[in-house]
Motif scaffolding. Structure first.
Motif, PDB file in Angstrom:
ATOM      1  N   ASP A  11      95.861  94.808  97.044  1.00  0.00           N
ATOM      2  CA  ASP A  11      95.357  93.440  97.008  1.00  0.00           C
ATOM      3  C   ASP A  11      94.456  93.124  98.184  1.00  0.00           C
ATOM      4  OD1 ASP A  11      96.799  92.611  94.690  1.00  0.00           O
ATOM      5  OD2 ASP A  11      98.595  92.612  95.915  1.00  0.00           O
ATOM      6  N   LEU A  12      94.719  93.747  99.313  1.00  0.00           N
ATOM      7  CA  LEU A  12      94.011  93.327 100.521  1.00  0.00           C
ATOM      8  C   LEU A  12      93.869  94.474 101.499  1.00  0.00           C
ATOM      9  CD1 LEU A  12      92.924  91.120 102.472  1.00  0.00           C
ATOM     10  CD2 LEU A  12      95.280  90.722 103.135  1.00  0.00           C
ATOM     11  N   GLN A  13      92.680  94.663 101.998  1.00  0.00           N
ATOM     12  CA  GLN A  13      92.463  95.678 103.019  1.00  0.00           C
ATOM     13  C   GLN A  13      91.887  95.073 104.288  1.00  0.00           C
ATOM     14  OE1 GLN A  13      89.749  98.816 102.011  1.00  0.00           O
ATOM     15  NE2 GLN A  13      90.408 100.104 103.680  1.00  0.00           N
ATOM     16  N   LEU A  14      90.914  94.201 104.142  1.00  0.00           N
ATOM     17  CA  LEU A  14      90.223  93.669 105.309  1.00  0.00           C
ATOM     18  C   LEU A  14      90.293  92.158 105.296  1.00  0.00           C
ATOM     19  CD1 LEU A  14      87.172  96.008 104.901  1.00  0.00           C
ATOM     20  CD2 LEU A  14      88.999  96.267 106.553  1.00  0.00           C
ATOM     21  N   THR A  15      90.472  91.581 106.454  1.00  0.00           N
ATOM     22  CA  THR A  15      90.675  90.140 106.536  1.00  0.00           C
ATOM     23  C   THR A  15      89.646  89.515 107.470  1.00  0.00           C
ATOM     24  OG1 THR A  15      93.031  90.452 106.232  1.00  0.00           O
ATOM     25  CG2 THR A  15      92.333  88.338 107.108  1.00  0.00           C
ATOM     26  N   ASN A  16      89.127  88.373 107.064  1.00  0.00           N
ATOM     27  CA  ASN A  16      88.214  87.632 107.909  1.00  0.00           C
ATOM     28  C   ASN A  16      88.507  86.148 107.753  1.00  0.00           C
ATOM     29  OD1 ASN A  16      86.084  86.919 109.552  1.00  0.00           O
ATOM     30  ND2 ASN A  16      84.632  86.831 107.857  1.00  0.00           N
ATOM     31  N   LEU A  17      88.670  85.457 108.842  1.00  0.00           N
ATOM     32  CA  LEU A  17      88.935  84.023 108.802  1.00  0.00           C
ATOM     33  C   LEU A  17      87.653  83.244 109.045  1.00  0.00           C
ATOM     34  CD1 LEU A  17      92.227  83.770 110.844  1.00  0.00           C
ATOM     35  CD2 LEU A  17      91.950  83.639 108.378  1.00  0.00           C
ATOM     36  N   ILE A  18      87.423  82.246 108.214  1.00  0.00           N
ATOM     37  CA  ILE A  18      86.263  81.383 108.408  1.00  0.00           C
ATOM     38  C   ILE A  18      86.708  79.936 108.302  1.00  0.00           C
ATOM     39  CG2 ILE A  18      84.663  83.074 107.438  1.00  0.00           C
ATOM     40  CD1 ILE A  18      84.670  81.483 104.871  1.00  0.00           C
ATOM     41  N   GLY A  19      85.821  79.019 108.628  1.00  0.00           N
ATOM     42  CA  GLY A  19      86.139  77.602 108.446  1.00  0.00           C
ATOM     43  C   GLY A  19      86.099  76.839 109.756  1.00  0.00           C
ATOM     44  N   ASN A  20      86.694  75.661 109.747  1.00  0.00           N
ATOM     45  CA  ASN A  20      86.648  74.801 110.914  1.00  0.00           C
ATOM     46  C   ASN A  20      87.773  75.149 111.885  1.00  0.00           C
ATOM     47  OD1 ASN A  20      88.971  73.776 109.781  1.00  0.00           O
ATOM     48  ND2 ASN A  20      87.917  72.038 108.828  1.00  0.00           N
ATOM     49  N   SER A  21      87.971  74.309 112.879  1.00  0.00           N
ATOM     50  CA  SER A  21      88.965  74.606 113.914  1.00  0.00           C
ATOM     51  C   SER A  21      90.387  74.625 113.370  1.00  0.00           C
ATOM     52  CB  SER A  21      88.862  73.571 115.040  1.00  0.00           C
ATOM     53  OG  SER A  21      89.076  72.259 114.528  1.00  0.00           O
ATOM     54  N   GLN A  22      90.595  74.021 112.189  1.00  0.00           N
ATOM     55  CA  GLN A  22      91.923  74.048 111.594  1.00  0.00           C
ATOM     56  C   GLN A  22      92.151  75.309 110.766  1.00  0.00           C
ATOM     57  OE1 GLN A  22      90.126  70.970 111.542  1.00  0.00           O
ATOM     58  NE2 GLN A  22      91.330  70.566 113.386  1.00  0.00           N
ATOM     59  N   LEU A  23      91.094  76.142 110.624  1.00  0.00           N
ATOM     60  CA  LEU A  23      91.204  77.378 109.855  1.00  0.00           C
ATOM     61  C   LEU A  23      91.826  77.111 108.491  1.00  0.00           C
ATOM     62  CD1 LEU A  23      92.368  79.808 112.676  1.00  0.00           C
ATOM     63  CD2 LEU A  23      90.102  79.638 111.672  1.00  0.00           C
ATOM     64  N   ARG A  24      91.157  76.286 107.716  1.00  0.00           N
ATOM     65  CA  ARG A  24      91.687  75.890 106.418  1.00  0.00           C
ATOM     66  C   ARG A  24      91.383  76.910 105.331  1.00  0.00           C
ATOM     67  NH1 ARG A  24      95.543  72.689 106.883  1.00  0.00           N
ATOM     68  NH2 ARG A  24      95.194  71.816 104.802  1.00  0.00           N
ATOM     69  N   GLN A  25      90.619  77.926 105.653  1.00  0.00           N
ATOM     70  CA  GLN A  25      90.181  78.837 104.609  1.00  0.00           C
ATOM     71  C   GLN A  25      90.307  80.278 105.082  1.00  0.00           C
ATOM     72  OE1 GLN A  25      85.882  79.245 103.329  1.00  0.00           O
ATOM     73  NE2 GLN A  25      86.637  77.957 101.670  1.00  0.00           N
ATOM     74  N   ASN A 109      90.070  86.104 113.713  1.00  0.00           N
ATOM     75  CA  ASN A 109      88.822  85.645 113.116  1.00  0.00           C
ATOM     76  C   ASN A 109      87.730  86.687 113.284  1.00  0.00           C
ATOM     77  OD1 ASN A 109      86.961  83.883 111.937  1.00  0.00           O
ATOM     78  ND2 ASN A 109      86.268  83.191 113.948  1.00  0.00           N
ATOM     79  N   GLY A 110      87.115  87.089 112.175  1.00  0.00           N
ATOM     80  CA  GLY A 110      86.036  88.059 112.221  1.00  0.00           C
ATOM     81  C   GLY A 110      86.478  89.485 112.402  1.00  0.00           C
ATOM     82  N   CYS A 111      87.773  89.747 112.334  1.00  0.00           N
ATOM     83  CA  CYS A 111      88.298  91.098 112.554  1.00  0.00           C
ATOM     84  C   CYS A 111      88.611  91.803 111.244  1.00  0.00           C
ATOM     85  CB  CYS A 111      89.562  91.042 113.412  1.00  0.00           C
ATOM     86  SG  CYS A 111      89.315  90.346 115.045  1.00  0.00           S
ATOM     87  N   SER A 112      88.868  93.081 111.340  1.00  0.00           N
ATOM     88  CA  SER A 112      89.243  93.891 110.189  1.00  0.00           C
ATOM     89  C   SER A 112      90.647  94.440 110.410  1.00  0.00           C
ATOM     90  CB  SER A 112      88.252  95.051 110.012  1.00  0.00           C
ATOM     91  OG  SER A 112      88.749  96.001 109.098  1.00  0.00           O
TER      92      SER A 112
END
Length: 257
Positions: A11-25, A109-112
């Motif tokens: 289901d998941l290999q790489l993760t990246n966080l985007i969005g505002n300071s609350q990290l809603r996404q 955030n922005g990592c793999s």
């Protein structure tokens, strides 16, 4: 190979966080490079979280392995994953291990993230690390095995960043002394560390084949050439990508803002 880590690679290999300071996404890149967006992320959520699925976003809960838990205190190393960070200024990727039970989603955030299923699995075939851990009888209950595999994988990845000389074919740039120390942060309750150390040492450029002990790859008395040919083949700079190109582009674009 049992899955005791935070994310299931199917289901998941790489993760990246985007969005505002609350990290809603949460922007997730799956194993086949498709994109899934999960909304309403709790900033207190860890990579490996003990809360029940009903308390979490259902899409995220489905991807997290929450049926088995290590110490959740960073003490055993069973949940170790590879964290890769990209520096767009230096055009350089730094790879290191982290305990997923102590790592907050908002810190990557922005990592793999690469898990043991990311380097090999039943669908795509196992990595030589998995095969050698099995062949050297380095796993019993399997609880600690994924973390140990990732600790060794991290050591192999970083060894490739060492300048020449080049190692013999089928071996890494790791020295035996460094290979043994790759799993010093991982605890085992059953098997004992000698076969685990043998599995790690088998990747060392200066390994003595006679020192590797009992295994299922060769018989006592076999020649060195037979032993070398019997080990599962290890290809340096293989098929595992710890930081994909599209994520590098995302990081470069973010830097430009």
């Amino acid at each position: 190979m049992a899955n005791y880590l935070n994310f299931d690679i199917y289901d998941l290999q790489l993760t990246n966080l985007i969005g505002n300071s609350q990290l809603r996404q949460l922007l997730i890149s799956t194993a086949n490079w498709s994109i899934l967006v999960v909304e309403d992320i709790d900033c207190s959520l860890e990579l490996q979280d003990r809360r029940q699925p009903r308390m979490m976003n259902p899409d995220l809960a489905r991807m997290m392995n929450i049926d088995r838990y290590p110490t959740t205190q960073g003490g055993c190393g069973a949940c170790v994953v590879l964290l890769s960070k990209y520096n767009p200024v230096l055009d350089q990727v730094d790879d290191f291990t982290v305990s997923s039970c102590l790592t907050l989603l908002c810190s990557i955030n922005g990592c793999s993230i690469t898990t043991t299923e990311g380097i090999g699995n039943t669908r795509d075939g196992f990595h030589p690390i998995h095969e050698r851990f099995s062949g050297f009888h380095a796993s019993q209950c399997g609880f600690c095995t994924p973390g140990m595999c990732m600790s060794l994988f991290s050591a192999l990845v970083n060894a490739e960043k060492i300048p020449p000389p080049e190692p013999p074919l089928g071996f890494s740039k790791l020295k035996v002394s460094k290979a043994e120390k790759a799993i010093v942060g991982n605890l085992c309750r059953y098997t004992g560390y000698h076969p685990m150390a043998n599995a790690c040492k088998s990747f060392g450029a200066d390994v003595d084949m006679e020192d590797l002990g009992l295994n299922s790859f060769w018989r006592k008395g076999d020649s060195k050439d037979v032993k070398l040919s019997s080990l599962p083949s290890y290809k340096r700079n293989g098929d595992v990508c710890t930081f994909p190109q599209f994520l590098k582009s995302e990081n470069r674009n973010f830097k430009d803002f």
